[in-house]
Design a protein around this motif. Structure first.
Motif, PDB file in Angstrom:
ATOM      1  N   LEU A 251       0.829  -1.206   0.000  1.00 42.49           N
ATOM      2  CA  LEU A 251       0.000   0.000   0.000  1.00 42.49           C
ATOM      3  C   LEU A 251       0.868   1.263   0.000  1.00 42.49           C
ATOM      4  CD1 LEU A 251      -2.825  -1.036   2.496  1.00 42.49           C
ATOM      5  CD2 LEU A 251      -2.974  -0.876   0.006  1.00 42.49           C
ATOM      6  N   LEU A 252       1.964   1.236   0.766  1.00 43.49           N
ATOM      7  CA  LEU A 252       2.884   2.377   0.781  1.00 43.49           C
ATOM      8  C   LEU A 252       3.484   2.600  -0.606  1.00 43.49           C
ATOM      9  CD1 LEU A 252       4.673   4.521   2.221  1.00 43.49           C
ATOM     10  CD2 LEU A 252       6.316   2.671   2.660  1.00 43.49           C
ATOM     11  N   VAL A 253       3.915   1.517  -1.238  1.00 43.18           N
ATOM     12  CA  VAL A 253       4.508   1.621  -2.574  1.00 43.18           C
ATOM     13  C   VAL A 253       3.483   2.153  -3.575  1.00 43.18           C
ATOM     14  CG1 VAL A 253       5.616   0.345  -4.444  1.00 43.18           C
ATOM     15  CG2 VAL A 253       6.117  -0.253  -2.072  1.00 43.18           C
ATOM     16  N   ILE A 254       2.239   1.661  -3.474  1.00 42.04           N
ATOM     17  CA  ILE A 254       1.177   2.086  -4.386  1.00 42.04           C
ATOM     18  C   ILE A 254       0.946   3.592  -4.275  1.00 42.04           C
ATOM     19  CG2 ILE A 254      -1.319   1.969  -4.785  1.00 42.04           C
ATOM     20  CD1 ILE A 254      -1.140  -1.025  -4.152  1.00 42.04           C
ATOM     21  N   VAL A 255       0.965   4.131  -3.049  1.00 39.38           N
ATOM     22  CA  VAL A 255       0.769   5.570  -2.855  1.00 39.38           C
ATOM     23  C   VAL A 255       1.809   6.362  -3.641  1.00 39.38           C
ATOM     24  CG1 VAL A 255       0.860   7.459  -1.183  1.00 39.38           C
ATOM     25  CG2 VAL A 255      -0.308   5.338  -0.591  1.00 39.38           C
ATOM     26  N   LEU A 256       3.081   6.005  -3.473  1.00 44.02           N
ATOM     27  CA  LEU A 256       4.164   6.770  -4.094  1.00 44.02           C
ATOM     28  C   LEU A 256       4.214   6.570  -5.611  1.00 44.02           C
ATOM     29  CD1 LEU A 256       6.906   6.172  -1.375  1.00 44.02           C
ATOM     30  CD2 LEU A 256       5.437   8.162  -1.680  1.00 44.02           C
ATOM     31  N   VAL A 257       4.015   5.318  -6.054  1.00 43.33           N
ATOM     32  CA  VAL A 257       4.033   5.046  -7.496  1.00 43.33           C
ATOM     33  C   VAL A 257       2.850   5.722  -8.184  1.00 43.33           C
ATOM     34  CG1 VAL A 257       3.847   3.240  -9.248  1.00 43.33           C
ATOM     35  CG2 VAL A 257       5.316   2.888  -7.272  1.00 43.33           C
ATOM     36  N   SER A 258       1.690   5.760  -7.514  1.00 40.27           N
ATOM     37  CA  SER A 258       0.511   6.408  -8.091  1.00 40.27           C
ATOM     38  C   SER A 258       0.733   7.905  -8.271  1.00 40.27           C
ATOM     39  CB  SER A 258      -0.718   6.169  -7.208  1.00 40.27           C
ATOM     40  OG  SER A 258      -1.078   4.803  -7.206  1.00 40.27           O
ATOM     41  N   ILE A 259       1.442   8.525  -7.329  1.00 35.98           N
ATOM     42  CA  ILE A 259       1.759   9.952  -7.455  1.00 35.98           C
ATOM     43  C   ILE A 259       2.535  10.199  -8.738  1.00 35.98           C
ATOM     44  CG2 ILE A 259       3.134  11.836  -6.483  1.00 35.98           C
ATOM     45  CD1 ILE A 259       2.434  10.745  -3.706  1.00 35.98           C
ATOM     46  N   SER A 260       3.533   9.367  -8.995  1.00 37.25           N
ATOM     47  CA  SER A 260       4.326   9.482 -10.212  1.00 37.25           C
ATOM     48  C   SER A 260       3.468   9.245 -11.455  1.00 37.25           C
ATOM     49  CB  SER A 260       5.491   8.478 -10.177  1.00 37.25           C
ATOM     50  OG  SER A 260       6.211   8.488 -11.385  1.00 37.25           O
ATOM     51  N   GLY A 261       2.587   8.247 -11.365  1.00 35.79           N
ATOM     52  CA  GLY A 261       1.726   7.921 -12.507  1.00 35.79           C
ATOM     53  C   GLY A 261       0.746   9.029 -12.828  1.00 35.79           C
ATOM     54  N   VAL A 262       0.119   9.623 -11.798  1.00 33.61           N
ATOM     55  CA  VAL A 262      -0.833  10.713 -12.014  1.00 33.61           C
ATOM     56  C   VAL A 262      -0.121  11.920 -12.613  1.00 33.61           C
ATOM     57  CG1 VAL A 262      -2.348  12.381 -10.870  1.00 33.61           C
ATOM     58  CG2 VAL A 262      -2.434   9.974 -10.218  1.00 33.61           C
ATOM     59  N   ALA A 263       1.067  12.223 -12.094  1.00 33.75           N
ATOM     60  CA  ALA A 263       1.833  13.357 -12.620  1.00 33.75           C
ATOM     61  C   ALA A 263       2.147  13.156 -14.101  1.00 33.75           C
ATOM     62  CB  ALA A 263       3.122  13.528 -11.813  1.00 33.75           C
ATOM     63  N   SER A 264       2.568  11.949 -14.468  1.00 31.46           N
ATOM     64  CA  SER A 264       2.872  11.654 -15.880  1.00 31.46           C
ATOM     65  C   SER A 264       1.616  11.775 -16.736  1.00 31.46           C
ATOM     66  CB  SER A 264       3.446  10.233 -16.001  1.00 31.46           C
ATOM     67  OG  SER A 264       4.628  10.095 -15.256  1.00 31.46           O
ATOM     68  N   HIS A 265       0.485  11.315 -16.183  1.00 31.92           N
ATOM     69  CA  HIS A 265      -0.786  11.352 -16.901  1.00 31.92           C
ATOM     70  C   HIS A 265      -1.209  12.786 -17.187  1.00 31.92           C
ATOM     71  CE1 HIS A 265      -4.773   9.761 -18.023  1.00 31.92           C
ATOM     72  NE2 HIS A 265      -5.263  10.835 -17.414  1.00 31.92           N
ATOM     73  N   VAL A 266      -1.125  13.640 -16.171  1.00 34.62           N
ATOM     74  CA  VAL A 266      -1.554  15.037 -16.324  1.00 34.62           C
ATOM     75  C   VAL A 266      -0.599  15.803 -17.236  1.00 34.62           C
ATOM     76  CG1 VAL A 266      -1.930  17.214 -15.099  1.00 34.62           C
ATOM     77  CG2 VAL A 266      -2.745  15.057 -14.101  1.00 34.62           C
ATOM     78  N   ILE A 267       0.704  15.596 -17.051  1.00 34.52           N
ATOM     79  CA  ILE A 267       1.699  16.283 -17.883  1.00 34.52           C
ATOM     80  C   ILE A 267       1.526  15.922 -19.347  1.00 34.52           C
ATOM     81  CG2 ILE A 267       4.173  16.406 -18.401  1.00 34.52           C
ATOM     82  CD1 ILE A 267       4.672  16.124 -15.369  1.00 34.52           C
ATOM     83  N   SER A 268       1.072  14.694 -19.606  1.00 38.37           N
ATOM     84  CA  SER A 268       0.856  14.249 -20.998  1.00 38.37           C
ATOM     85  C   SER A 268      -0.380  14.890 -21.622  1.00 38.37           C
ATOM     86  CB  SER A 268       0.716  12.724 -21.040  1.00 38.37           C
ATOM     87  OG  SER A 268       1.891  12.094 -20.558  1.00 38.37           O
ATOM     88  N   GLY A 269      -1.131  15.669 -20.824  1.00 40.27           N
ATOM     89  CA  GLY A 269      -2.300  16.375 -21.347  1.00 40.27           C
ATOM     90  C   GLY A 269      -3.582  15.571 -21.331  1.00 40.27           C
TER      91      GLY A 269
END
Length: 274
Positions: free
Chosen positions: A200-218
């Protein structure tokens, strides 16, 4: 749609609370087929909702000492580096090929976990024995009290698996729990209950990176739907955690294996008919 989003969020949260994974794998098809959300937007909502729900479940487990912080952070850093690569690769490889590969991997993981739960003596690459010969064959070793010896060889293995987890997260919009939990159990020798909390801890941090990549990609990200999913996810997480605490290690491990098989079959069927 308000009630439906909360219900689906509850289902996702329950899966996370019970097994430490499966939230993203469930969230994307629920959003796409249950709420008619565009697939690419569903990936972003899934990452945000699963990450937020996982955070809700991480805090109490961290307080209870059910999270192996050092191992989890190592996994998470590697996963955060892999997530943007997965987002990029998802645009190059045909979706059906990716889904099929992912499903096959899940079936293999389920088989290994079930076998290990049924027969703990099966070799997993982790050594708890004091035999020097056995230690030399094991990438990761644990002391008799369960503490992981984070040698350079073990760290390299966990970083590689963490990177793979991040890539899968970026590709499929999943938090990576269905990869993290079995990887922690099979490669680091972690007990299943601690693996769920650490996942669960890993999912929190990896999801932050994933959401950032998703938003930056437009790509689009509906804040309203995400918040509704989170609301249901918190309730589901609490319920799943309560059930998990009442299950013994091997039983929880087998439950996780069954869940992995069901999701893998669902992915294969959807891939075949689409």
């Amino acid at each position: 749609m308000f009630g439906l989003a909360i219900l689906f969020g509850c289902i996702v949260g329950f899966a996370l609370g019970l097994t430490g994974g499966g939230g993203g794998v469930l969230a994307v098809p629920l959003l796409v087929y249950g709420m008619s959300v565009a697939p690419r937007e569903a990936v972003g909502i899934s990452l945000a909702a699963v990450g937020g729900t996982a955070f809700f479940g991480t805090v109490p487990r961290l307080i209870r000492g059910e999270v192996e912080l050092r191992t989890g952070l190592l996994f998470a850093v590697a996963g955060m580096l892999g997530a943007p690569l997965g987002t990029y690769l998802s645009t190059l490889i045909p979706e059906q090929v990716l889904l099929t590969m992912f499903a096959v991997l899940m079936l293999f993981v389920a088989f290994r976990l079930w076998s290990k739960a049924s027969n703990p003596k099966i070799a997993s690459g982790v050594c708890n024995s004091e035999s020097q010969v056995e230690r030399d064959r094991s990438a990761c070793q644990r002391d008799t009290d369960g503490t992981l010896r984070l040698t350079s060889r073990c760290a390299r293995l966990l970083v590689i698996v963490g990177l793979m987890t991040g890539v899968l997260s970026g590709m499929f919009g999943v938090g990576g729990g269905f990869v993290i939990v079995p990887a922690l159990v099979l490669f680091s020798g972690m007990a299943i209950h601690r693996a769920v909390g650490t996942s669960l801890l890993v999912i929190v941090l990896v999801s932050i990176s994933g959401v950032a990549s998703h938003v930056i990609s437009g790509n689009a990200l509906s804040l309203e739907t995400t918040l509704q999913f989170l609301l249901g996810g918190f309730a589901g997480m609490w319920l799943g955690g309560m059930v998990a605490k009442r299950l013994k290690g091997p039983t929880l491990q087998k439950t996780f294996s069954i869940a992995v098989v069901l999701i893998a079959l669902f992915v294969l069927i959807k891939s075949a008919v689409s």
